[in-house]
Scaffold this active site. Structure first.
Site, short mmCIF file in Angstrom:
data_model
loop_
_atom_site.label_atom_id
_atom_site.label_comp_id
_atom_site.label_asym_id
_atom_site.label_seq_id
_atom_site.Cartn_x
_atom_site.Cartn_y
_atom_site.Cartn_z
N PRO A 124 0.84 -1.19 0.00
CA PRO A 124 0.00 0.00 0.00
C PRO A 124 0.88 1.24 0.00
CG PRO A 124 -0.62 -1.49 1.77
CD PRO A 124 0.65 -2.01 1.19
N CYS A 125 0.48 2.20 -0.81
CA CYS A 125 1.27 3.41 -0.95
C CYS A 125 0.78 4.42 0.09
CB CYS A 125 1.07 3.94 -2.35
SG CYS A 125 1.75 5.54 -2.57
N GLN A 126 1.64 4.76 1.02
CA GLN A 126 1.22 5.72 2.06
C GLN A 126 1.83 7.09 1.77
OE1 GLN A 126 2.87 3.35 5.31
NE2 GLN A 126 0.81 2.61 5.74
#
Ligand SMILES: C[S@@+](CC[C@H](N)C(=O)[O-])C[C@H]1O[C@@H](n2cnc3c(N)ncnc32)[C@H](O)[C@@H]1O
Length: 344
Positions: free
Chosen positions: A79-81
């Site tokens: 997941p890209c935070q």
């Protein structure tokens, strides 16, 4: 017998990407995620695969490589935070830790290839600095990396879902996305859904409808039962409003007074029966069925994502929507996996 290539799926979710690889005849040895519901679904549908519920930012890759030998491919979607960079480098800090853990697994296991999936705008983040950094990180590990944003609808999925895919190969090989065959005709939401009932059915009920499209044939195969098809009972006001929106329409089709009843620009949108669906979300309930005055069920959402009907989702309904909405469409993953095999 030729041995199947072994795959490790990081951030596996319920296993959409894994399913695509399995359909292309890869063997998924392990799926790791920190979300138990998604892993329960993963296990139900990948019976011969191990699962591990763990925080991937904490687990040491060597623990996995000692137990699971000969992994050929690593796949996954960290997941890209958001990304933080110092100077021109993606650094080791809190916001980058999930991406970095994927890099560390590749570093430790040294697979023949890896496939990393992410949101399309990762390409343009920081005017391309992030993308270039990702490529550089893997190049330093000996991989040639190609990246492309693919629209799922061109690969047999009835949905205009775009995903960025990074494919890394060893031995100076370069993955050519152009080898992936694209469809000449797109699959519409009606072709995807018209054989599913208007109302809820109990899990395991027989699908009494005729098969009305090639896509439905593919989704049903010899499995003629319906799971995960419980409709949402909307308030009467919601039903009245959505009934005013035509097939393929949106809030702009409503009387002026009602146009602002939901404060998002995607509100009151109906699928277009003649086109692929727009990108389905994880259950925000702004998109409605092209014909019925309700949001798509979990099963209908799964069809839109190209999960076959025998792929059964576990957990609460909210959790199931999230699992489906998070996934890489299996058919997209399958098309990529088929081409990837040519390089191995
Ligand atoms: C985009 S989804 C993956 C979807 C999956 N590739 C598929 O096709 O079904 C990302 C996943 O990362 C998992 N995740 C987020 N943070 C994590 C962490 N710290 N450790 C392990 N998994 C994590 C989420 O639970 C979620 O299932």
């Amino acid at each position: 017998m030729i041995r199947k290539y072994k795959v490790l799926d990081l951030f596996s979710g319920c296993g959409g990407m894994s399913l695509g690889f399995e359909q292309a005849n890869f063997e998924i040895v392990l799926g790791i995620d920190n979300w138990n519901d998604a892993l329960m679904t993963f296990q139900k549908n990948h019976k011969n695969t191990s699962i591990l519920c763990a925080d991937l930012s904490k687990i040491k890759p060597s623990v996995i490589s000692e137990k699971y030998k000969n992994i050929d491919i690593i796949i996954g979607g960290p997941p890209c935070q958001g990304f933080s960079i110092a100077g021109k480098r993606i650094i080791d800090d809190e916001r980058n830790k999930l991406y970095k853990s994927f890099v560390n697994f590749v570093k430790e296991i040294k697979p023949k290839a890896f496939v990393m999936e992410n949101v399309p705008n990762i390409i343009s983040m920081g005017s391309g600095i992030i993308k270039n950094n990702i490529i550089k990180d893997f190049e330093e590990l000996g991989y040639k990396v190609e990246v492309k944003v693919l629209n799922s609808s061109l690969y047999g999925v009835p949905q205009n879902r775009k995903r960025a895919l990074f494919v890394g190969l060893k031995n100076n090989q370069i993955f050519d996305f152009a080898k992936m065959q694209t469809a000449t005709t797109l699959i519409s939401s009606k072709e995807a859904l018209s054989d599913l009932p208007k109302d809820s059915v109990n899990d395991g009920s027989e699908n009494k409808s005729l098969i009305l499209s090639n896509y439905q044939k593919l989704m049903r195969k010899s499995f003629n039962l319906i799971f995960n098809h419980t409709i949402t009972n909307h308030k009467e006001k919601t039903i009245n409003i959505i009934s005013m929106v035509p097939d393929g329409g949106n809030y702009k089709n409503l009387p002026k007074l009602l146009q602002n009843t939901r404060k998002v620009n995607i509100a009151w949108t109906r699928l277009n029966s003649n086109k692929p669906s727009f990108t389905i979300d994880t259950g925000h309930r702004h998109h409605f069925h092209y014909l019925y005055n309700r949001v798509p069920t979990v099963r209908e959402s799964a069809r839109i994502q190209s999960f076959p009907d025998n792929f059964i989702f576990l957990g609460s309904k909210t959790s199931q929507y999230k699992q489906v909405g998070n996934a890489v469409p299996p058919l997209l993953a399958k098309e990529l996996a088929i081409i990837l095999k040519e390089y191995l």
